[in-house]
Design an enzyme around this catalytic site. Sequence first.
Site, PDB file in Angstrom:
ATOM      1  CG  HIS A  56      -6.153  -2.485   8.753  1.00  0.00           C
ATOM      2  ND1 HIS A  56      -6.349  -1.253   9.344  1.00  0.00           N
ATOM      3  CD2 HIS A  56      -4.812  -2.677   8.788  1.00  0.00           C
ATOM      4  CE1 HIS A  56      -5.194  -0.740   9.698  1.00  0.00           C
ATOM      5  NE2 HIS A  56      -4.250  -1.577   9.374  1.00  0.00           N
ATOM      6  CD  GLU A  98      -9.025   0.583   7.786  1.00  0.00           C
ATOM      7  OE1 GLU A  98      -8.985  -0.400   8.558  1.00  0.00           O
ATOM      8  OE2 GLU A  98      -8.461   1.660   8.045  1.00  0.00           O
ATOM      9  CG  ASP A 121      -0.367  -0.643   2.446  1.00  0.00           C
ATOM     10  OD1 ASP A 121       0.857  -0.558   2.622  1.00  0.00           O
ATOM     11  OD2 ASP A 121      -1.127  -1.247   3.218  1.00  0.00           O
ATOM     12  CG  ASP A 166      -9.305  -1.526  11.717  1.00  0.00           C
ATOM     13  OD1 ASP A 166      -8.306  -2.202  11.355  1.00  0.00           O
ATOM     14  OD2 ASP A 166      -9.707  -0.526  11.082  1.00  0.00           O
TER      15      ASP A 166
HETATM   16  C1  F6R Z   1       1.218  -1.502   6.150  1.00  0.00           C
HETATM   17  C2  F6R Z   1      -0.088  -2.153   6.211  1.00  0.00           C
HETATM   18  C3  F6R Z   1      -0.914  -2.147   7.449  1.00  0.00           C
HETATM   19  C4  F6R Z   1      -0.103  -2.371   8.718  1.00  0.00           C
HETATM   20  C5  F6R Z   1      -1.010  -2.321   9.934  1.00  0.00           C
HETATM   21  C6  F6R Z   1      -0.225  -2.475  11.221  1.00  0.00           C
HETATM   22  O1  F6R Z   1       1.813  -1.645   4.890  1.00  0.00           O
HETATM   23  O2  F6R Z   1      -0.514  -2.662   5.223  1.00  0.00           O
HETATM   24  O3  F6R Z   1      -1.900  -3.150   7.354  1.00  0.00           O
HETATM   25  O4  F6R Z   1       0.540  -3.609   8.639  1.00  0.00           O
HETATM   26  O5  F6R Z   1      -1.694  -1.112   9.955  1.00  0.00           O
HETATM   27  O6  F6R Z   1       0.613  -1.375  11.391  1.00  0.00           O
HETATM   28  P1  F6R Z   1       1.736  -1.361  12.506  1.00  0.00           P
HETATM   29  O7  F6R Z   1       2.711  -2.418  12.153  1.00  0.00           O
HETATM   30  O8  F6R Z   1       2.362   0.011  12.404  1.00  0.00           O
HETATM   31  O9  F6R Z   1       1.058  -1.622  13.796  1.00  0.00           O
END
Ligand code: F6R
Length: 259
Positions: free
Chosen positions: A138, A143, A67, A136
Amino acid sequence: MEIIIQSTPEAASRLAARHIARQIREKPDSVLGLATGSTPRLLYQELIRLHREEGLNFSRVTTFNLDEYVGLPPEHPQSYHQYMHENFFRFVNIPISQIYLPDGMTEDVPEFCAAYEDRIQEAGGLDVQILGIGTDGHVGFNEPSSSLTSRTRIKTLTPQTLADNARFFEAEGEQPHHVITMGIGTIMEARRILLLAFGQQKAEAVAAAVEGPLTAMVPASILQMHSTAHVFLDEPAAGELTKADYYRWVLEQKPDWQL
Ligand code: F6R
């Protein structure tokens, strides 16, 4: 799903890195799906160590990131382009021509997303996809309520995800609300999935994903449908799992070569 609970994020990341190193040694032109955020930092550090100290060769590897924020140019300090450069790419030998991230500045989002999907297919599909998980539930930035068969597209972040990631942005109003993310269908086509989660703040989402019902309200629960998904946790992230002792027991029975 294989649940691997380790005492520290470092130990869990080392095991995840071992999977990736084995994959690259067996198939030097492997295609890796990469994640950003706090979680995979230690994994990238371990891969860098393996490159430096044990000669892990990335020269034929191709990478696709999950992403990118819409509206952030690659040179923006909070862009995922910058993150990947600073945390991984500049320390290993992946040729720049084999590195792909969504373009947050594209003028034609649907066209870009379709081309990104095509590029993954042309590369032979993802051999391994690395994932974190949002509080959440994701994965990527799919989401809750995302279609479980979605492809790469634009998504709006939830207020919860915006709050979780606000720490990365200094000025108010600087944090984009939109991202381009691989879809859940895209992620599920990876031949192997490695999800990492650390810290008590992830415990609820992890338990819902691993032991809860399969539902678009917890996008990570789709991994229950994947034939080869490994979930690497530290103790706090495993804190809400009802079958944690069983997962530990399974791991203890495993021969070293399988880890
Ligand atoms: C990042 C991504 C997100 C993160 C998730 C957890 O490329 O796709 O799904 O893996 O938001 O983020 P952290 O590791 O910062 O808790």
